[in-house]
Design a protein around this motif. Structure first.
Motif, PDB file in Angstrom:
ATOM      1  N   TYR A   1      -0.806   3.904   5.327  1.00 29.15           N
ATOM      2  CA  TYR A   1       0.253   3.554   4.392  1.00 29.15           C
ATOM      3  C   TYR A   1       1.232   4.713   4.272  1.00 29.15           C
ATOM      4  N   THR A   2       2.241   4.735   5.126  1.00 28.97           N
ATOM      5  CA  THR A   2       3.291   5.751   5.058  1.00 28.97           C
ATOM      6  C   THR A   2       4.634   5.059   5.185  1.00 28.97           C
ATOM      7  N   ILE A   3       5.676   5.729   4.708  1.00 27.55           N
ATOM      8  CA  ILE A   3       7.023   5.131   4.732  1.00 27.55           C
ATOM      9  C   ILE A   3       7.503   4.882   6.163  1.00 27.55           C
ATOM     10  N   PRO A   4       7.315   5.828   7.119  1.00 28.50           N
ATOM     11  CA  PRO A   4       7.737   5.532   8.496  1.00 28.50           C
ATOM     12  C   PRO A   4       7.034   4.313   9.084  1.00 28.50           C
TER      13      PRO A   4
ATOM     14  N   GLY B   1       0.807  -1.216   0.000  1.00 30.20           N
ATOM     15  CA  GLY B   1       0.000   0.000   0.000  1.00 30.20           C
ATOM     16  C   GLY B   1       0.836   1.258   0.000  1.00 30.20           C
ATOM     17  N   THR B   2       1.926   1.250   0.764  1.00 32.91           N
ATOM     18  CA  THR B   2       2.799   2.423   0.837  1.00 32.91           C
ATOM     19  C   THR B   2       3.487   2.697  -0.493  1.00 32.91           C
ATOM     20  N   ILE B   3       4.026   1.655  -1.103  1.00 35.55           N
ATOM     21  CA  ILE B   3       4.753   1.837  -2.371  1.00 35.55           C
ATOM     22  C   ILE B   3       3.801   2.254  -3.495  1.00 35.55           C
ATOM     23  N   PHE B   4       2.580   1.690  -3.503  1.00 31.95           N
ATOM     24  CA  PHE B   4       1.604   2.100  -4.523  1.00 31.95           C
ATOM     25  C   PHE B   4       1.209   3.568  -4.373  1.00 31.95           C
ATOM     26  N   CYS B   5       1.302   4.096  -3.140  1.00 34.02           N
ATOM     27  CA  CYS B   5       0.903   5.489  -2.901  1.00 34.02           C
ATOM     28  C   CYS B   5       2.007   6.497  -3.237  1.00 34.02           C
ATOM     29  N   ILE B   6       3.201   6.022  -3.579  1.00 37.22           N
ATOM     30  CA  ILE B   6       4.291   6.939  -3.930  1.00 37.22           C
ATOM     31  C   ILE B   6       4.057   7.410  -5.365  1.00 37.22           C
ATOM     32  N   GLU B   7       3.447   8.580  -5.508  1.00 35.58           N
ATOM     33  CA  GLU B   7       2.941   9.035  -6.799  1.00 35.58           C
ATOM     34  C   GLU B   7       4.030   9.451  -7.780  1.00 35.58           C
TER      35      GLU B   7
END
Length: 456
Positions: free
Chosen positions: A214-217, A128-134
């Motif tokens: 879904y965040t990187i941290p 989810g986090t990686i998919f959200c990296i626009e």
């Protein structure tokens, strides 16, 4: 009111972002990729949970693939990505216990579900986090997630050598823990602590995935928490295993000391027996001499019953149980037709089987007023198997009819003795079972023999 509106607005923003990460605006490619990774994550999570418990690898792979396919088909429910993840969690909570029942204890199921939840939550947050990296292209994001999943698989595979396998609960049994006026068995106390640890471990890694945080941290914390908790679990069980090995070595030495003490005592007494017989013969008291010889012969026969056993440690264990039974006024009849020199189990495992069967027999016989039958142990060979048979009278009709793993009607018992030796026997292709004849119960351990002597 203003604060409430801000919170409400923030929640709406989060759901908007979640919908974006849920691929509603990403087209069919992202939708397919999302459910594909949901499926792969579920399969990997189940696979390592089963392997952690020592399930046969091929069976574990098949069951994990089934779980992955079913989780991937959650797209048919036409729910949001977050809700599909929750549905997959609920599916695993039902699927894993069904797979592990009826042979596994509750702590096996708790461990498998917790590990699967933790890994699935970590992988879901990662995807989810990686998919959200626009700012990254869709192709690069998918490749990054593939790399993350492969990394997770590689790390778990590297750690798999430390996985405890079947029967790991036994490392936590056998001692007592005193808390004030209450006394708990080591299994009860530590299993409860492990159950709490498993629950917290799974919860900490599931909450971000279920909530769609879904965040990187958070993703970084999830990876650290998953592998850190996984490693801690293995260290805890490894530590208990080492402690058990020390206790087993101590028990081995104590049993050997008991055995050697009896041998030394018999050797020491030999001179007195000779002197006594010599004196009776000089006095021509042949009746007393005959009576003395009969008593001496009886004692010698009882000792010779256990001498055919190949390994002195097994003889020592049988002797210690024979003495223990005698202290409770229970006669133990021993018949050994096979010396156990070719049995497939190790000395420790052989003693574990015999010790559990004899301990159960003593516990049961102590509860009945009529001890005339006593306990009967026979060890013999039938074809390519060694048969260890222990029988005793019981006070109730077939006590094994209501037997459940993890439960025992005997005070101070955890109900895992029979289950543990059944698991041990099945590991070598053997079996442990019981049968009733009137009020006599027979426990039979059928263990294979090695067809050749292994070189050391």
């Amino acid at each position: 009111m203003a604060a409430a509106r801000m919170i409400e607005k923030r929640i709406e923003e989060c759901y908007t972002k979640l919908d974006y990460c849920g691929f509603k605006k990403g087209g069919s490619t992202m939708l397919i990729a999302g459910y594909g990774f949901l499926s792969v994550g579920a399969a990997l999570s189940c696979y390592f949970a089963f392997e952690w418990l020592g399930m046969e690898r091929r069976r574990g792979m098949v069951l994990s693939l089934i779980a992955g396919v079913i989780c991937g088909l959650s797209v048919c429910l036409n729910l949001s990505t977050r809700m599909n993840g929750v549905v997959c969690f609920l599916f695993l909570a039902v699927f894993i216990p069904i797979v592990l029942e009826p042979k596994s204890m509750w702590v096996d199921i708790a461990a498998a579900v917790s590990i699967a939840y933790a890994q699935f939550g970590m992988l879901q947050v990662t995807a989810g986090t990686i998919f959200c990296i626009e700012f990254l292209s869709l192709y690069f994001r998918i490749m990054l997630i593939v790399l993350s999943f492969l990394t997770a698989y590689g790390l778990c595979s590297k750690m798999s050598g430390e996985f405890p396998g079947t029967g790991w609960q036994e490392y936590f049994s056998g001692q007592k823990y005193v808390d004030g006026d209450n006394e708990y068995s080591n299994a009860e106390y530590l299993m409860e602590k492990l159950g709490i640890y498993f629950a917290l471990y799974a919860m900490c890694l599931v909450i971000p995935a279920a909530a769609g945080i879904y965040t990187i941290p958070v993703m970084s914390l999830e990876w650290f928490a998953f592998f850190g908790g996984f490693k801690l679990l293995n260290l805890m069980i490894s530590n208990r295993k080492e402690k058990l090995a020390v206790l087993t070595e101590k028990q081995y030495r104590d049993d050997m000391q008991t055995y050697m003490s009896v041998i030394r005592s018999q050797r020491h007494d030999y001179n007195f027996h000779v002197q006594t017989l010599h004196g009776l013969l000089l006095r021509k008291d042949y009746e007393a001499c005959e009576s003395y010889l009969n008593e001496l012969l009886k004692d010698s026969i009882e000792m010779n019953q256990i001498l055919p056993v190949y390994d002195a440690a097994v003889s020592a264990l049988i002797l210690s149980f024979k003495n223990k039974a005698a202290q409770s006024g229970i006669h133990m009849d021993i018949s050994i037709e096979n010396d156990l020199s070719q049995i497939a189990t190790s000395v420790y495992e052989t003693n574990k089987v015999i010790g559990n069967l004899l301990q159960n027999a003593i516990d049961e016989t102590e509860m009945i007023p009529d001890k005339s039958y006593g306990i009967r142990l026979s060890i013999l060979k039938r074809g390519e198997f060694c048969i260890i048979n222990v029988s005793n009278r019981v006070s109730r009709l077939n006590p094994m009819a209501s037997y459940q793993v993890g439960h025992s009607s005997k005070k101070g018992h955890e109900g895992i003795g029979i289950a543990s030796i059944q698991t041990l026997a099945s590991k070598y292709g053997g079996v442990v079972y019981s049968r009733m004849e009137k009020d006599i119960i027979y426990f039979v351990a059928k263990l294979p023999l090695r067809l050749y002597k292994e070189e050391t």
